[in-house]
Write an enzyme that holds these catalytic residues in place. Structure first.
Site, PDB file in Angstrom:
ATOM      1  N   THR A  39       6.897 -17.428  10.807  1.00 25.67           N
ATOM      2  CA  THR A  39       5.686 -18.231  10.964  1.00 25.67           C
ATOM      3  C   THR A  39       5.634 -18.849  12.352  1.00 25.67           C
ATOM      4  O   THR A  39       4.579 -18.884  12.998  1.00 25.67           O
ATOM      5  CB  THR A  39       5.625 -19.338   9.889  1.00 25.67           C
ATOM      6  OG1 THR A  39       5.722 -18.756   8.589  1.00 25.67           O
ATOM      7  CG2 THR A  39       4.324 -20.111   9.994  1.00 25.67           C
ATOM      8  N   VAL A  67      18.161 -20.919   3.168  1.00 20.39           N
ATOM      9  CA  VAL A  67      18.092 -22.358   3.418  1.00 20.39           C
ATOM     10  C   VAL A  67      17.562 -22.571   4.836  1.00 20.39           C
ATOM     11  O   VAL A  67      18.232 -22.248   5.811  1.00 20.39           O
ATOM     12  CB  VAL A  67      19.476 -23.024   3.261  1.00 20.39           C
ATOM     13  CG1 VAL A  67      19.362 -24.522   3.554  1.00 20.39           C
ATOM     14  CG2 VAL A  67      20.045 -22.793   1.869  1.00 20.39           C
ATOM     15  N   LYS A  68      16.334 -23.094   4.904  1.00 22.77           N
ATOM     16  CA  LYS A  68      15.712 -23.363   6.196  1.00 22.77           C
ATOM     17  C   LYS A  68      15.178 -24.798   6.272  1.00 22.77           C
ATOM     18  O   LYS A  68      15.453 -25.529   7.204  1.00 22.77           O
ATOM     19  CB  LYS A  68      14.560 -22.376   6.456  1.00 22.77           C
ATOM     20  CG  LYS A  68      14.966 -20.922   6.587  1.00 22.77           C
ATOM     21  CD  LYS A  68      13.824 -20.059   7.080  1.00 22.77           C
ATOM     22  CE  LYS A  68      12.752 -19.881   6.012  1.00 22.77           C
ATOM     23  NZ  LYS A  68      13.149 -18.931   4.965  1.00 22.77           N
ATOM     24  N   LYS A 139       3.406 -34.441  -4.678  1.00 21.29           N
ATOM     25  CA  LYS A 139       3.799 -35.725  -5.262  1.00 21.29           C
ATOM     26  C   LYS A 139       3.349 -36.881  -4.380  1.00 21.29           C
ATOM     27  O   LYS A 139       2.875 -37.914  -4.885  1.00 21.29           O
ATOM     28  CB  LYS A 139       5.316 -35.766  -5.447  1.00 21.29           C
ATOM     29  CG  LYS A 139       5.830 -37.115  -5.956  1.00 21.29           C
ATOM     30  CD  LYS A 139       7.323 -37.114  -6.186  1.00 21.29           C
ATOM     31  CE  LYS A 139       7.805 -38.474  -6.701  1.00 21.29           C
ATOM     32  NZ  LYS A 139       9.245 -38.481  -7.024  1.00 21.29           N
ATOM     33  N   HIS A 269     -20.686  -6.443 -32.777  1.00 22.94           N
ATOM     34  CA  HIS A 269     -19.776  -7.435 -33.356  1.00 22.94           C
ATOM     35  C   HIS A 269     -18.373  -6.845 -33.553  1.00 22.94           C
ATOM     36  O   HIS A 269     -17.741  -7.036 -34.585  1.00 22.94           O
ATOM     37  CB  HIS A 269     -20.341  -7.986 -34.655  1.00 22.94           C
ATOM     38  CG  HIS A 269     -21.691  -8.611 -34.489  1.00 22.94           C
ATOM     39  ND1 HIS A 269     -21.889  -9.810 -33.836  1.00 22.94           N
ATOM     40  CD2 HIS A 269     -22.924  -8.173 -34.844  1.00 22.94           C
ATOM     41  CE1 HIS A 269     -23.180 -10.094 -33.828  1.00 22.94           C
ATOM     42  NE2 HIS A 269     -23.832  -9.123 -34.423  1.00 22.94           N
ATOM     43  N   GLY A 298     -29.271  -3.121 -29.175  1.00 25.24           N
ATOM     44  CA  GLY A 298     -28.623  -4.301 -28.614  1.00 25.24           C
ATOM     45  C   GLY A 298     -27.112  -4.239 -28.601  1.00 25.24           C
ATOM     46  O   GLY A 298     -26.450  -5.274 -28.453  1.00 25.24           O
TER      47      GLY A 298
END
Length: 507
Positions: A39, A67-68, A139, A269, A298
């Site tokens: 990114t 883990v970053k 949060k 139906h 119909g």
């Protein structure tokens, strides 16, 4: 309303598309941007100045990128309360910069599972940092705006442009709700994958796509469809599908899927009032329509082959609500679209769920779909007379239609066409009498038909009534303690009966 000016943002996304306008706006507003890995490289390609998270935390990305961002300087910047003196003091003490905006999406777990990838690849798509960042920012919506999906980028750009780079409390609460929708949906799919072979089966479903309907079964009831309907159908014409349309369309798709040869079914139906096969769709349609042209008015119609002009010319003579087919010839489509409200659906090949569920009482019931379909190989002849080759083909056809008809049900058919059915009756005798009366009202010769029942005969009355109507071959599951009474009647009257051992109740 509490307004917060966005001065800093953390951006870490799997999907980079559609992000450019938001980056441009953040650059224009001189927002400090923190980011990681791919990114960061993408942002810098867009001309943004980026502070690497590794520089903020003084810790490298480790364990292959697992883990970053999991660090107090990142989560502290998101979670500290801006109106709490103790939090502010600790933020200063530990040199934690505030983060006002978090833009994060999640690894494509659902897509990876659907691709048939290995378990190792699937497990690596369980997002840890991303889901934690989303939950943290959501949060603390009082102070932080969370953008948890690329589908939200345009909305955020508009919001920040209208409010000069600031957000109100209600804006942040709304995006927090979206974030918890994203996170709960993600966790539900992970749970269902991990728990697929467990004996413990808590009910967890999450469908995020919602389409409000005009109303439910009746105008005073609210209705919503949850799912990706556009994956299964391309709507080529007509008004919005209604709740009742959708229920009938579901039944139509399930019935048509039983046939490999060209077939047309007409449903009202959820029950077929006509179903037939033919060399062409026109031929199949005309035969299906002849079963009950009154009820067809119909209705919902489905074909499993392309609608050509010849079929369309016949279909255009009937008022129907919905027509479903895998394709439409251009001239056929042009003709059928002359009725603006007529719903035309092009059906795509999409694998459907093998489970079904519905709310009931104060809970939900779930079951496997009824995917059992009997062929001649599944027939066990229990009478002295073996069905003829033609009767066996008719019994297979009748059993397919019977499987998709409301219980208690009886279906009368040949090998290519349903003549009539008795549906949703409180006794099998009533269902049979209804089917016979309807067939007689349209002038059908029942001596050419066979009878299919969705469940066993507890007494010989049904085979006796069928016999007197001219029907000489029957398919039913069997399993009654009085099966022998029905068998004995058939033997005494030169009737053939086969049992399948498979019941097809449809409530």
């Amino acid at each position: 309303m509490q307004s917060v000016q966005i001065k800093s943002a953390l951006i870490s996304v799997y999907y980079k598309d559609r992000l450019e306008p938001l980056i441009e706006l953040l650059k224009k507003n001189n927002v400090t941007i923190y980011s990681t890995g791919g990114t960061q490289a993408f942002l810098e390609e867009q001309g943004a100045e980026v502070v690497a998270v590794e520089d903020l935390t003084n810790y490298p990305s480790i364990f292959g990128g697992r883990v970053k961002t999991l660090h107090p300087k990142v989560f502290g910047g998101i979670l500290h309360r801006r109106d709490n003196e103790s939090d502010l003091a600790e933020r200063t003490q530990y040199e934690i910069p505030p983060i006002d905006l978090v833009i994060v999406d999640l690894y494509p777990f659902e897509e990876t599972v659907a691709s048939g990838a290995s378990e190792a690849d699937i497990i690596e798509k369980i997002d840890i940092g991303g889901i934690s960042l989303i939950r943290a920012a959501a949060k603390n919506f009082k102070d932080v705006l969370i953008v948890s999906s690329r589908e939200q980028y345009d909305e955020v750009v508009t919001l920040l442009q209208e409010k000069n780079g600031a957000t109100d409390l209600e804006d942040r609460r709304r995006f927090a709700a979206k974030a918890f929708d994203v996170s709960s949906h993600y966790d539900t799919h992970i749970f269902n994958y991990m728990n697929s072979n467990s004996e413990e089966q808590p009910f967890k479903q999450s469908i995020r796509e919602a389409t409000p309907l005009r109303y439910g079964e009746n105008p005073h009831q609210k209705g919503t469809f949850y799912g990706k309907l556009d994956e299964l159908f391309e709507q080529l014409n007509g008004k919005q599908l209604s709740y009742n349309n959708l229920v009938d369309v579901d039944a139509a798709v399930a019935l048509a899927a039983e046939f490999e040869e060209p077939v047309v079914a007409i449903l009202k139906h959820t029950n077929a009032c006509g179903c037939a096969t033919g060399e062409t769709i026109k031929e199949a349609y005309l035969a299906a329509l002849s079963s009950d042209p009154v009820s067809a008015f119909g209705g919902v119609i489905i074909a499993n082959r392309t609608i050509d002009l010849a079929a369309a010319e016949e279909l255009n003579k009937l008022f129907f609500e919905v027509l479903i087919a895998p394709a439409f010839d251009a001239d056929a489509l042009e003709l059928l679209k002359t009725k603006k409200n007529r719903i035309l659906l092009k059906q795509n090949e999409v694998e459907l769920s093998k489970k079904q569920f519905k709310t009931l009482l104060n809970g939900v019931i779930e079951q496997d779909k009824d995917l059992a379909t009997e062929t001649e190989a599944d027939f066990k002849t229990v009478t002295k007379r073996e069905p003829t080759a033609e009767e066996k083909k008719a019994l297979v056809f009748a059993a397919k239609v019977c499987k998709h008809t409301k219980s208690n049900t009886i279906v009368l058919a040949t090998d290519k066409m349903m003549f009539s059915s008795g549906v949703g009756q409180t006794s099998r005798v009533d269902a049979l009498r209804q089917a016979i009366e309807k067939a007689n009202s349209f002038g059908f010769d029942l001596s050419k038909t066979v009878m299919a029942s969705d469940a066993f005969f507890p007494f010989p009355d049904c085979v006796e009534i069928a016999d007197k109507a001219g029907i000489k071959a029957v398919v039913q599951p069997g399993g009654s303690i009085k099966d022998q009474d029905s068998i004995a009647y058939c033997d005494a009257h030169n009737m053939a009966m086969v049992m399948t051992g498979v019941r097809h109740f449809k409530h």
